[in-house]
Design an enzyme around this catalytic site. Structure first.
Site, mmCIF file in Angstrom:
data_model
loop_
_atom_site.group_PDB
_atom_site.id
_atom_site.type_symbol
_atom_site.label_atom_id
_atom_site.label_comp_id
_atom_site.label_asym_id
_atom_site.label_seq_id
_atom_site.Cartn_x
_atom_site.Cartn_y
_atom_site.Cartn_z
ATOM 1 C CG HIS A 303 -9.769 25.561 -45.686
ATOM 2 N ND1 HIS A 303 -8.917 26.631 -45.573
ATOM 3 C CD2 HIS A 303 -10.931 26.065 -46.182
ATOM 4 C CE1 HIS A 303 -9.540 27.733 -45.992
ATOM 5 N NE2 HIS A 303 -10.770 27.418 -46.351
ATOM 6 C CD GLU A 349 -10.707 26.004 -49.900
ATOM 7 O OE1 GLU A 349 -11.685 26.130 -50.650
ATOM 8 O OE2 GLU A 349 -10.008 26.972 -49.552
ATOM 9 C CG ASP A 377 -14.258 27.070 -46.512
ATOM 10 O OD1 ASP A 377 -13.870 28.075 -45.886
ATOM 11 O OD2 ASP A 377 -13.796 26.744 -47.619
ATOM 12 C CG HIS A 448 -9.583 34.918 -50.024
ATOM 13 N ND1 HIS A 448 -9.748 34.324 -51.253
ATOM 14 C CD2 HIS A 448 -9.852 33.939 -49.117
ATOM 15 C CE1 HIS A 448 -10.099 33.061 -51.109
ATOM 16 N NE2 HIS A 448 -10.188 32.802 -49.808
HETATM 17 ZN ZN ZN Z 1 -10.642 30.992 -48.949
HETATM 18 ZN ZN ZN Z 2 -12.192 28.693 -47.135
#
Ligand code: ZN
Ligand code: ZN
Length: 506
Positions: A303, A349, A377, A448
């Site tokens: 993504h 995503e 991912d 994140h």
């Molecule tokens: Zn993520």
């Molecule tokens: Zn991801």
């Protein structure tokens, strides 16, 4: 833009490649004619070695440059340092789309965009504090609003905190959380815990809102912290109550837990996030057309969007450059593989899966001809093995093609099932999944966060996983047989559950 990059010394790469040869001296290598009619030298490894599954020359053409040229890392620097954070709907996300198109074209890989309408959530001012009481002079909270969170009133939200460690515990409290801020605490300590606790972030605030809570704080889903909060998306039901929700650093979660053991704790939170109208965006698609069965598609994906903090180096810049490099190297082969290799760089995503849904809808008629799909991912760690999600006989079919991955440390099957959040809309079409499992033991240290930046990606690990991705893709596109399609998912009997692919998605 040109950047100084790390390149694996050619001597080490050659050593890795030659490591793929049989360890014991064998009879003179058998030369056999493969199903394509091309002669291929194959190492003799026993009775079944007479029919080599693959061409060693092709393996070297894919794995060698992936290990020595440093192209994946250079591309990752362009994406992270050059473009930066790229949340759906932002100008940077569109810049990433244009960058991907330009890059594919420079690689001689045909590419185009397909439209996706994406949510546009924008972070604003955000801060929080434990208010002073007779037991403390107060503390600032290190927090990040969760994607999808509404704002607080401009003066902020002040309320007492209630700690829970599960949705069941929250349900048992009933109306006791009315007017309170629910604090979701948990015990994540290793990467494998992510799936166990991700529901607290994804669904916890919505459940708390329904119970009458006025806000939610979620302990970061993290395996390490230097007081760095980890954001992520949270989902509220359409038309249901919505409350401000933020993640807090694990240190601050521990502080709240300690203070709550001694009595009531009040916090103040100010979130200035906003939800703008949906924006026009794109998936980026690229293709190397198959030489024999171009209608059969091996899809490889990652993504393109990232969270708005950090620069999305591990999540998911690493996956993006791995699949782009796989396509570039496969396109450079003297002969294209049997089937079409299609790259999809999904948009959105992180906070909506709109790109995944748009692709599955636009290509619904083609999904029965998607013979394998992967999404990279899980960060830029070193490769550990190959994963599958297919019907009976999948491992037997793929096993003879694993040998070139042995020297990369990925020559065995992973115990985990292949999947990916963006692949989840393809589950009902019974598309077989494959993947290169990477070492994600340190992925959730920075996932994140502000700290997901290029320096966290080891160039050698990235090069090895890129090489494994290129080879695994080629193998699925070239092998004579096809993976058996997996059984359709069971019809859910209770409330809609998170699909296995989504639960393991990052
Ligand atoms: Zn993520
Ligand atoms: Zn991801």
């Amino acid at each position: 833009m040109p950047v100084a990059t790390f390149v694996l010394p050619a001597s080490l790469a050659l050593q890795l490649l030659s490591g793929a040869a049989p360890a014991k001296p064998a009879a003179p290598a058998a030369t056999a004619v493969s199903a394509t009619g091309a002669k291929a030298a194959a190492p003799a490894t026993g009775a079944k070695a007479a029919a080599p599954a693959y061409s060693q020359a092709v393996a070297e053409k894919l794995i060698g440059p992936a290990l020595t040229e440093g192209q994946a890392y250079a591309r990752l620097a362009e994406l992270t340092d050059g473009i930066g954070p790229r949340l759906s709907g932002s100008e940077a996300a569109e810049a990433a789309v244009q960058w991907a198109l330009r890059s594919f074209k420079a690689d001689g890989v045909k590419a185009w965009t397909e439209p996706v309408k994406v949510p546009r959530w924008v972070r604003g001012e955000e801060r929080g504090e434990v208010l002073a009481s007779e037991r403390t002079r107060g503390h600032p909270l290190s927090l990040l609003a969760l994607g999808g969170s509404p704002p607080t009133a401009p003066e902020g939200l002040t309320a007492e905190v209630v700690e829970v460690t599960s949705l069941e515990e929250l349900a048992a409290l009933g109306g006791a959380v009315k007017g309170k801020i629910v604090f979701f605490n948990h015990t994540m300590s290793v990467a494998a815990d992510y799936g166990r606790f991700a529901g607290l972030r994804g669904r916890g605030p919505a459940v708390a809102a329904k119970a009458g809570a006025v806000g939610a704080l979620v302990r970061s889903l993290a395996t390490a912290s230097l007081r760095t909060p980890h954001t992520g998306s949270t989902r509220f039901e359409d038309g249901g109550p919505r409350i401000p929700a933020a993640s807090i650093a694990t240190e601050d979660a521990d502080l709240l837990h300690r203070m709550l053991a001694g009595g009531a704790v009040r916090v103040k939170v100010v979130l200035g996030s906003s939800e703008l109208p949906d924006a026009d965006s794109h998936n980026v698609i690229a293709e190397v057309r198959g030489r024999e069965k171009p209608q059969e598609i091996v899809l490889i994906s990652a993504h393109l969007d990232s969270w708005d903090v950090g620069t999305g180096a591990h999540d998911d810049g690493a996956g993006v450059v791995m699949v782009m490099e796989a396509a570039r190297l496969i396109a450079k082969l003297p002969q294209a593989p049997r089937r079409t290799v299609r790259v999809v760089l999904f948009m959105n995503e992180e906070n909506g899966l709109r790109g995944a849904r748009a692709y599955a809808e636009a290509h619904a008629a083609e999904l029965p001809r998607h013979v394998a799909a992967m999404e990279m991912d899980a960060g830029g760690g070193r490769p550990l093995g190959v994963s599958l999600r297919a019907g009976a006989g999948g491992q037997e079919l793929v096993r003879p093609w694993l040998k070139p991955l042995v020297a990369l440390g990925a020559g065995t099957f992973s115990a985990r099932e292949a999947g990916g959040a963006d692949l989840s809309p393809m589950v009902s079409a019974r598309v077989p999944f494959f993947g290169v499992e990477v070492d994600s033991s340190r992925y959730f240290d920075v996932h994140h966060t502000m700290a997901d930046t290029l320096d966290k990606v080891d160039p050698q690990d990235l090069a090895r996983s890129t090489a494994a991705t290129a080879w695994a893709t080629y193998a699925l596109a070239e092998m004579p047989g096809l993976l058996v399609r997996p059984e359709p998912p069971p019809v859910p009997s209770g409330p809609p559950a998170v699909s296995p692919a989504k639960a393991s998605g990052h």
